[in-house]
Write a protein that holds these residues in place. Structure first.
Motif, PDB file in Angstrom:
ATOM      1  N   ARG A 196      80.469  35.240  96.889  1.00 17.68           N
ATOM      2  CA  ARG A 196      79.697  34.861  95.710  1.00 17.68           C
ATOM      3  C   ARG A 196      80.593  34.199  94.667  1.00 17.68           C
ATOM      4  O   ARG A 196      81.763  34.534  94.520  1.00 17.68           O
ATOM      5  CB  ARG A 196      79.023  36.098  95.099  1.00 17.68           C
ATOM      6  N   GLY A 197      79.978  33.289  93.920  1.00 17.40           N
ATOM      7  CA  GLY A 197      80.704  32.655  92.831  1.00 17.40           C
ATOM      8  C   GLY A 197      81.001  33.636  91.714  1.00 17.40           C
ATOM      9  O   GLY A 197      80.272  34.604  91.496  1.00 17.40           O
ATOM     10  N   THR A 201      73.523  35.360  86.139  1.00 21.64           N
ATOM     11  CA  THR A 201      74.239  36.126  87.169  1.00 21.64           C
ATOM     12  C   THR A 201      73.877  35.646  88.567  1.00 21.64           C
ATOM     13  O   THR A 201      74.746  35.446  89.423  1.00 21.64           O
ATOM     14  CB  THR A 201      73.926  37.626  87.039  1.00 21.64           C
ATOM     15  N   ARG A 202      72.597  35.437  88.813  1.00 19.87           N
ATOM     16  CA  ARG A 202      72.159  35.007  90.139  1.00 19.87           C
ATOM     17  C   ARG A 202      72.575  33.575  90.434  1.00 19.87           C
ATOM     18  O   ARG A 202      72.976  33.248  91.556  1.00 19.87           O
ATOM     19  CB  ARG A 202      70.641  35.156  90.252  1.00 19.87           C
ATOM     20  N   ARG A 203      72.491  32.693  89.442  1.00 18.49           N
ATOM     21  CA  ARG A 203      72.864  31.297  89.689  1.00 18.49           C
ATOM     22  C   ARG A 203      74.363  31.159  89.947  1.00 18.49           C
ATOM     23  O   ARG A 203      74.782  30.360  90.782  1.00 18.49           O
ATOM     24  CB  ARG A 203      72.425  30.426  88.517  1.00 18.49           C
ATOM     25  N   VAL A 204      75.166  31.927  89.230  1.00 14.74           N
ATOM     26  CA  VAL A 204      76.605  31.891  89.460  1.00 14.74           C
ATOM     27  C   VAL A 204      76.923  32.425  90.854  1.00 14.74           C
ATOM     28  O   VAL A 204      77.745  31.855  91.587  1.00 14.74           O
ATOM     29  CB  VAL A 204      77.349  32.711  88.387  1.00 14.74           C
ATOM     30  N   PRO A 245      78.809  27.613  94.920  1.00 19.15           N
ATOM     31  CA  PRO A 245      79.937  27.598  95.859  1.00 19.15           C
ATOM     32  C   PRO A 245      81.256  28.008  95.193  1.00 19.15           C
ATOM     33  O   PRO A 245      81.562  27.572  94.080  1.00 19.15           O
ATOM     34  CB  PRO A 245      80.001  26.138  96.318  1.00 19.15           C
ATOM     35  N   VAL A 246      82.005  28.840  95.879  1.00 19.70           N
ATOM     36  CA  VAL A 246      83.313  29.264  95.399  1.00 19.70           C
ATOM     37  C   VAL A 246      84.282  28.087  95.460  1.00 19.70           C
ATOM     38  O   VAL A 246      84.298  27.316  96.427  1.00 19.70           O
ATOM     39  CB  VAL A 246      83.850  30.426  96.257  1.00 19.70           C
ATOM     40  N   ARG A 287      83.760  36.340  93.434  1.00 23.00           N
ATOM     41  CA  ARG A 287      83.504  37.633  92.804  1.00 23.00           C
ATOM     42  C   ARG A 287      84.137  38.783  93.589  1.00 23.00           C
ATOM     43  O   ARG A 287      84.702  39.708  92.995  1.00 23.00           O
ATOM     44  CB  ARG A 287      81.996  37.873  92.676  1.00 23.00           C
ATOM     45  N   GLU A 288      84.040  38.751  94.894  1.00 21.39           N
ATOM     46  CA  GLU A 288      84.566  39.867  95.693  1.00 21.39           C
ATOM     47  C   GLU A 288      86.060  40.075  95.469  1.00 21.39           C
ATOM     48  O   GLU A 288      86.542  41.210  95.466  1.00 21.39           O
ATOM     49  CB  GLU A 288      84.278  39.634  97.182  1.00 21.39           C
TER      50      GLU A 288
END
Length: 489
Positions: free
Chosen positions: A277-278, A340-343, A347-348, A372-373
């Motif tokens: 996730r971004g 939060t959802r759009r980020v 794409p990372v 994010r991870e």
């Protein structure tokens, strides 16, 4: 398992559980005159769901998991031989408290002819053996490809010597309240079962950061976890995950994670075995009416208010605390959940345009997103400052004191911390109503740093002189920041 009156229907239904008789009947449909504005594709109640059920059944699966669990005779009643309760309690313990193998049931569905299967994470969590039963009666062992606890989604894989029947994801954003849906799964261990209902609500959030549930009155019970929710075209528009229930059974309030969330998670699990996730790297809160007024924003302003910018992509891209993010990658931002959802979906490693409102003017910034991870594995470190300390004083219903060495040690603050410590809150004050408590730390007022009581007094005077009715305070509690607007009148 229950949380905030939400009974999560888990996969722990025992095989062939007894039939539960539910009171009441389902209202199948009402003919409503839609008028000239009705969409052409609106559908009436179908005469039967049989054709659809026949079409989708081969792709739906029952899932049996097993795991070795530790058992203990401690706190278990000691019953004499021949007691009518002895057989019952023997199901839950092994002789001498030895480990035993426990089974649980759930549901899932095939999404590719080569054997990829979607289910809930809580269906397979902790399992060391997973078996898939197909509608044909065939059984195959499954391997875990990846999981995403944040959306409660898991991806499995079976190896088959023949192509498997599968279903496709539909667009959950096209579903409207009142549209017909069909749920299929393995409720209470009864095997393949179909129920029908409507979409009762959209965009429901339970407790997760990325929640986007469709609510339905189609019957969902324990064992339905991980099963599909279909539209009338036989496309999966949700994954059945939870029910709201006082007794563990269906009362017509079920929740299915929207397919547009699930589809993205599944694609990442399939490609990487994990989610990617971004990550923007900001702490944010909603722009409430009182916060908007305190900041001099237009009435009805929307967006996400930045409360803190630790080291990371946002800081590198020039985002500041106090900015209001109102557009991300060309999409309008309504609130914190929206951003939060759009980020997360972005794409990372790619640069995106972020539009912010800063001191009444809009600015466009370019931010290269992190992952994010990876960020979650690293503790946010922020050590700053040191302070001085005159006497306490009461302002805005708060008894305040600058940070002293004693207070810093007592509150375990990072070395060099500056601000005003709340040592007491008037229980009748607006500050108490809005959640301020003893031990909170005020670091900014009117979007300017404060380290002395005089600093806060100056900011209050400035707000009054500007004709504002409230002042915006940045509060930190256990390191977490949030903005609170308090009246200065």
């Amino acid at each position: 398992m229950q949380s905030r009156a939400i009974s999560m229907e888990t996969a722990s239904a025992p095989p062939r559980a007894g039939v539960i008789r539910l009171a009441g009947a389902m209202l199948l449909g009402l003919a409503v005159a839609m008028g000239p504005v009705a969409r052409a594709e609106a559908r009436g109640a179908p005469e039967s769901f049989a054709d659809l059920a026949q079409q989708i059944s081969p792709s739906v699966v029952n899932i049996t998991t097993s795991a070795v669990v530790e058992t203990s005779t401690e706190n278990m009643p000691q019953l004499p031989d021949g007691s009518p309760f002895k057989d019952f309690f023997d199901q839950f313990q092994s002789p001498n408290g030895e480990p035993r193998r426990s089974e649980a049931l759930g549901s899932g569905f095939v999404i590719s002819e080569d054997g990829y299967i979607v289910t809930n994470n809580h269906v397979i969590e902790g399992a060391d053996q997973i078996e898939i039963e197909f509608f044909s009666g065939d059984r195959l062992p499954a391997k875990l490809v990846g999981t995403d606890p944040k959306t409660d989604i898991a991806l499995l894989k079976v190896e088959s010597d023949k192509p498997l029947p599968f279903v496709n994801f539909g667009d959950s954003d096209l579903m409207r309240v009142g549209d017909w849906v069909v749920a299929m799964g393995n409720p209470l261990g009864q095997g393949f079962s179909v129920s029908a209902g409507i979409v009762s609500a959209r965009n429901r959030a339970l407790a997760g950061t990325y929640d986007d549930y469709l609510q339905t009155d189609a019957a969902i019970n324990k064992g339905n976890s991980g099963g599909p929710l279909f539209n009338m075209d036989g496309q999966v528009i949700g994954v059945n995950t939870a029910i709201l229930s006082p007794n563990g059974g269906s009362i017509g309030i079920g929740f299915s994670m929207a397919s547009n969330v699930v589809n993205k998670v599944v694609d990442q699990l399939r490609e990487f075995g994990e989610t990617r996730r971004g990550w923007l790297g900001v702490r944010i809160q909603d722009v409430t009416p009182d916060v908007a007024e305190a900041m001099g924003l237009a009435k009805g302003s929307k967006g996400a208010l930045v409360t803190d910018v630790p080291d990371g992509p946002a800081k590198d891209g020039g985002i500041l605390a106090g900015d209001v993010i109102f557009s991300f990658a060309g999409n309008e931002i309504k609130d914190v959940r929206d951003l939060t959802r759009r980020v997360a979906d972005a794409p990372v490693g790619e640069a995106v345009k972020v539009m912010v409102l800063r001191e009444g003017k809009s600015e466009t910034l370019s931010v290269t997103l992190g992952r994010r991870e990876e960020a979650e594995k690293v503790e946010s470190a922020a050590a700053k400052k040191e302070g001085t300390a005159p006497a306490k004083q009461e302002l805005l219903g708060l008894t305040l004191s600058p940070v002293t060495e004693e207070l810093s040690a007592e509150m375990n603050l990072p070395e060099g911390t500056e601000g005003l410590v709340v040592t007491k809150v008037d229980g009748t004050s607006e500050a108490f109503t809005k959640g301020l408590r003893e031990g909170d730390l005020i670091t900014e007022a009117g979007q300017q740093k404060v380290s002395r009581i005089q600093d806060l007094q100056d900011r209050i005077s400035e707000a009054k002189d500007a004709g504002r009715k409230s002042i915006l305070l940045l509060i930190r509690r256990d390191g977490d920041p949030r903005f609170v607007a308090l009246s200065v009148e």
